[in-house]
Design a protein around this motif. Structure first.
Motif, PDB file in Angstrom:
ATOM      1  N   UNK A 180       0.819  -1.253   0.045  1.00  0.00           N
ATOM      2  CA  UNK A 180      -0.112   0.011  -0.034  1.00  0.00           C
ATOM      3  C   UNK A 180       0.990   1.287   0.081  1.00  0.00           C
ATOM      4  N   UNK A 181       0.547   2.363  -0.806  1.00  0.00           N
ATOM      5  CA  UNK A 181       1.119   3.642  -0.926  1.00  0.00           C
ATOM      6  C   UNK A 181       0.387   4.567  -0.893  1.00  0.00           C
ATOM      7  N   UNK A 182       0.888   5.520  -0.139  1.00  0.00           N
ATOM      8  CA  UNK A 182       0.143   6.828   0.093  1.00  0.00           C
ATOM      9  C   UNK A 182      -0.101   7.756  -0.866  1.00  0.00           C
ATOM     10  N   UNK A 183      -1.501   8.287  -1.173  1.00  0.00           N
ATOM     11  CA  UNK A 183      -1.521   9.303  -1.978  1.00  0.00           C
ATOM     12  C   UNK A 183      -0.717  10.578  -1.940  1.00  0.00           C
ATOM     13  N   UNK A 184      -0.828  10.990  -0.661  1.00  0.00           N
ATOM     14  CA  UNK A 184      -0.350  12.186  -0.035  1.00  0.00           C
ATOM     15  C   UNK A 184       1.301  12.090  -0.284  1.00  0.00           C
ATOM     16  N   UNK A 185       2.051  11.206   0.051  1.00  0.00           N
ATOM     17  CA  UNK A 185       3.334  10.931  -0.278  1.00  0.00           C
ATOM     18  C   UNK A 185       3.811  10.990  -1.641  1.00  0.00           C
ATOM     19  N   UNK A 186       2.940  10.444  -2.585  1.00  0.00           N
ATOM     20  CA  UNK A 186       3.339  10.245  -3.983  1.00  0.00           C
ATOM     21  C   UNK A 186       2.887  11.953  -4.609  1.00  0.00           C
ATOM     22  N   UNK A 187       2.094  12.574  -4.062  1.00  0.00           N
ATOM     23  CA  UNK A 187       1.972  14.084  -4.368  1.00  0.00           C
ATOM     24  C   UNK A 187       3.059  14.859  -3.948  1.00  0.00           C
ATOM     25  N   UNK A 188       3.382  14.631  -2.588  1.00  0.00           N
ATOM     26  CA  UNK A 188       4.647  15.248  -2.181  1.00  0.00           C
ATOM     27  C   UNK A 188       5.994  14.983  -3.123  1.00  0.00           C
ATOM     28  N   UNK A 189       5.968  13.665  -3.323  1.00  0.00           N
ATOM     29  CA  UNK A 189       7.458  13.330  -4.065  1.00  0.00           C
ATOM     30  C   UNK A 189       7.201  13.787  -5.573  1.00  0.00           C
ATOM     31  N   UNK A 190       6.363  13.945  -6.133  1.00  0.00           N
ATOM     32  CA  UNK A 190       6.144  14.590  -7.497  1.00  0.00           C
ATOM     33  C   UNK A 190       5.861  16.249  -7.535  1.00  0.00           C
ATOM     34  N   UNK A 191       5.794  16.760  -6.156  1.00  0.00           N
ATOM     35  CA  UNK A 191       5.625  18.220  -6.149  1.00  0.00           C
ATOM     36  C   UNK A 191       4.371  18.528  -6.903  1.00  0.00           C
ATOM     37  N   UNK A 192       3.257  17.763  -6.935  1.00  0.00           N
ATOM     38  CA  UNK A 192       2.140  17.971  -7.495  1.00  0.00           C
ATOM     39  C   UNK A 192       1.019  17.982  -6.662  1.00  0.00           C
ATOM     40  N   UNK A 193      -0.073  18.842  -6.925  1.00  0.00           N
ATOM     41  CA  UNK A 193      -1.212  18.747  -6.003  1.00  0.00           C
ATOM     42  C   UNK A 193      -1.905  17.366  -6.232  1.00  0.00           C
ATOM     43  N   UNK A 194      -2.919  17.233  -5.173  1.00  0.00           N
ATOM     44  CA  UNK A 194      -3.380  15.966  -4.930  1.00  0.00           C
ATOM     45  C   UNK A 194      -4.384  15.563  -5.958  1.00  0.00           C
TER      46      UNK A 194
END
Length: 241
Positions: A38-52
């Motif tokens: 399982x992976x976090x949507x919030x962490x992925x957004x932060x990693x890519x520097x994108x909005x959610x």
């Protein structure tokens, strides 16, 4: 509208949603993301520097393609593509792309096919695997457009996304760029001369060749014990007659 093959790969600007989808695919292929975790949507957004918002949109599109499971307030996990999935995917592609190739030949083909084929040669000469397979995808898509298979395009795009998660392409593991382009030539030549039956037969042969290689590759990746030929024959029964 087809991508312009003369535009370099680094000048093609995918939107944020597409960038999210490609990031997840690349992460799975590289092993950064593991199927079942399982992976976090919030962490992925932060990693890519994108909005959610584009991250959620990209994940929802991957879920529609059957590549991930997306659960609100929990995150997402990657669904692995199995050897049986690959055989079934190519059964569906054969059922859709062979008649589309026949119709494309009857309709007089598409003007961009020769340009896309030439661009594949240039990408192969540069050993640009990413661009080569994008052009391969564009070429198949152009044949579907010429064959008026617009709904089929959406289905096939999702199916190709699933096989993209297998990792190394058949060009790397089983055959060279020249072998792949050579398989396309009879399809394009038949479309160009308006020979519908030859175009369909050549498309069928190309998809069978690719599908068999990817089934074998998937079995090697997963350590499956089933015979590749038996698996292929069982799951393509009724599609190849």
């Amino acid at each position: 509208m087809q991508p312009n093959p003369s535009v370099p790969a680094d000048q093609r600007k995918p939107n944020l949603t597409e960038q999210v989808m490609e990031h997840v695919r690349t992460s799975v292929i590289s092993g950064t993301m593991a199927p079942g975790e399982w992976y976090s949507v919030y962490q992925l957004a932060d990693q890519l520097n994108f909005s959610r918002s584009p991250v959620r949109d990209g994940l929802l599109r991957l879920e529609e393609a059957g590549l991930i499971q997306f659960v609100k307030n929990r995150g997402f996990r990657v669904i692995p593509t199995t050897p049986a999935d690959v055989a079934e995917i190519f059964s569906i592609r054969i059922a859709l792309e062979v008649p589309a190739a026949r119709r494309a030949a009857r309709a007089g083909g598409a003007a961009c096919l020769a340009e896309l084929r030439a661009a594949m040669d240039l990408a192969a000469a540069d050993d640009n695997e990413e661009l080569f397979f994008q052009l391969d995808r564009d070429l198949h898509d152009a044949i579907l457009v010429a064959g008026e298979a617009r709904r089929a395009r959406e289905v096939i795009d999702r199916l190709r996304s699933a096989t993209r998660l297998l990792g190394a392409s058949t060009a790397v593991s089983h055959r060279g760029y020249e072998d792949i382009t050579r398989e396309h030539d009879p399809i394009l030549e038949a479309i160009g001369r308006g020979d519908a039956e030859a175009a369909g037969a050549a498309m069928r042969e190309h998809l069978i060749s690719t599908g068999r290689l990817l089934v074998d590759q998937a079995l090697q990746r997963t350590g499956g014990s089933e015979d590749a030929d038996e698996l292929w024959d069982r799951l393509t029964a009724g599609y190849l007659s």
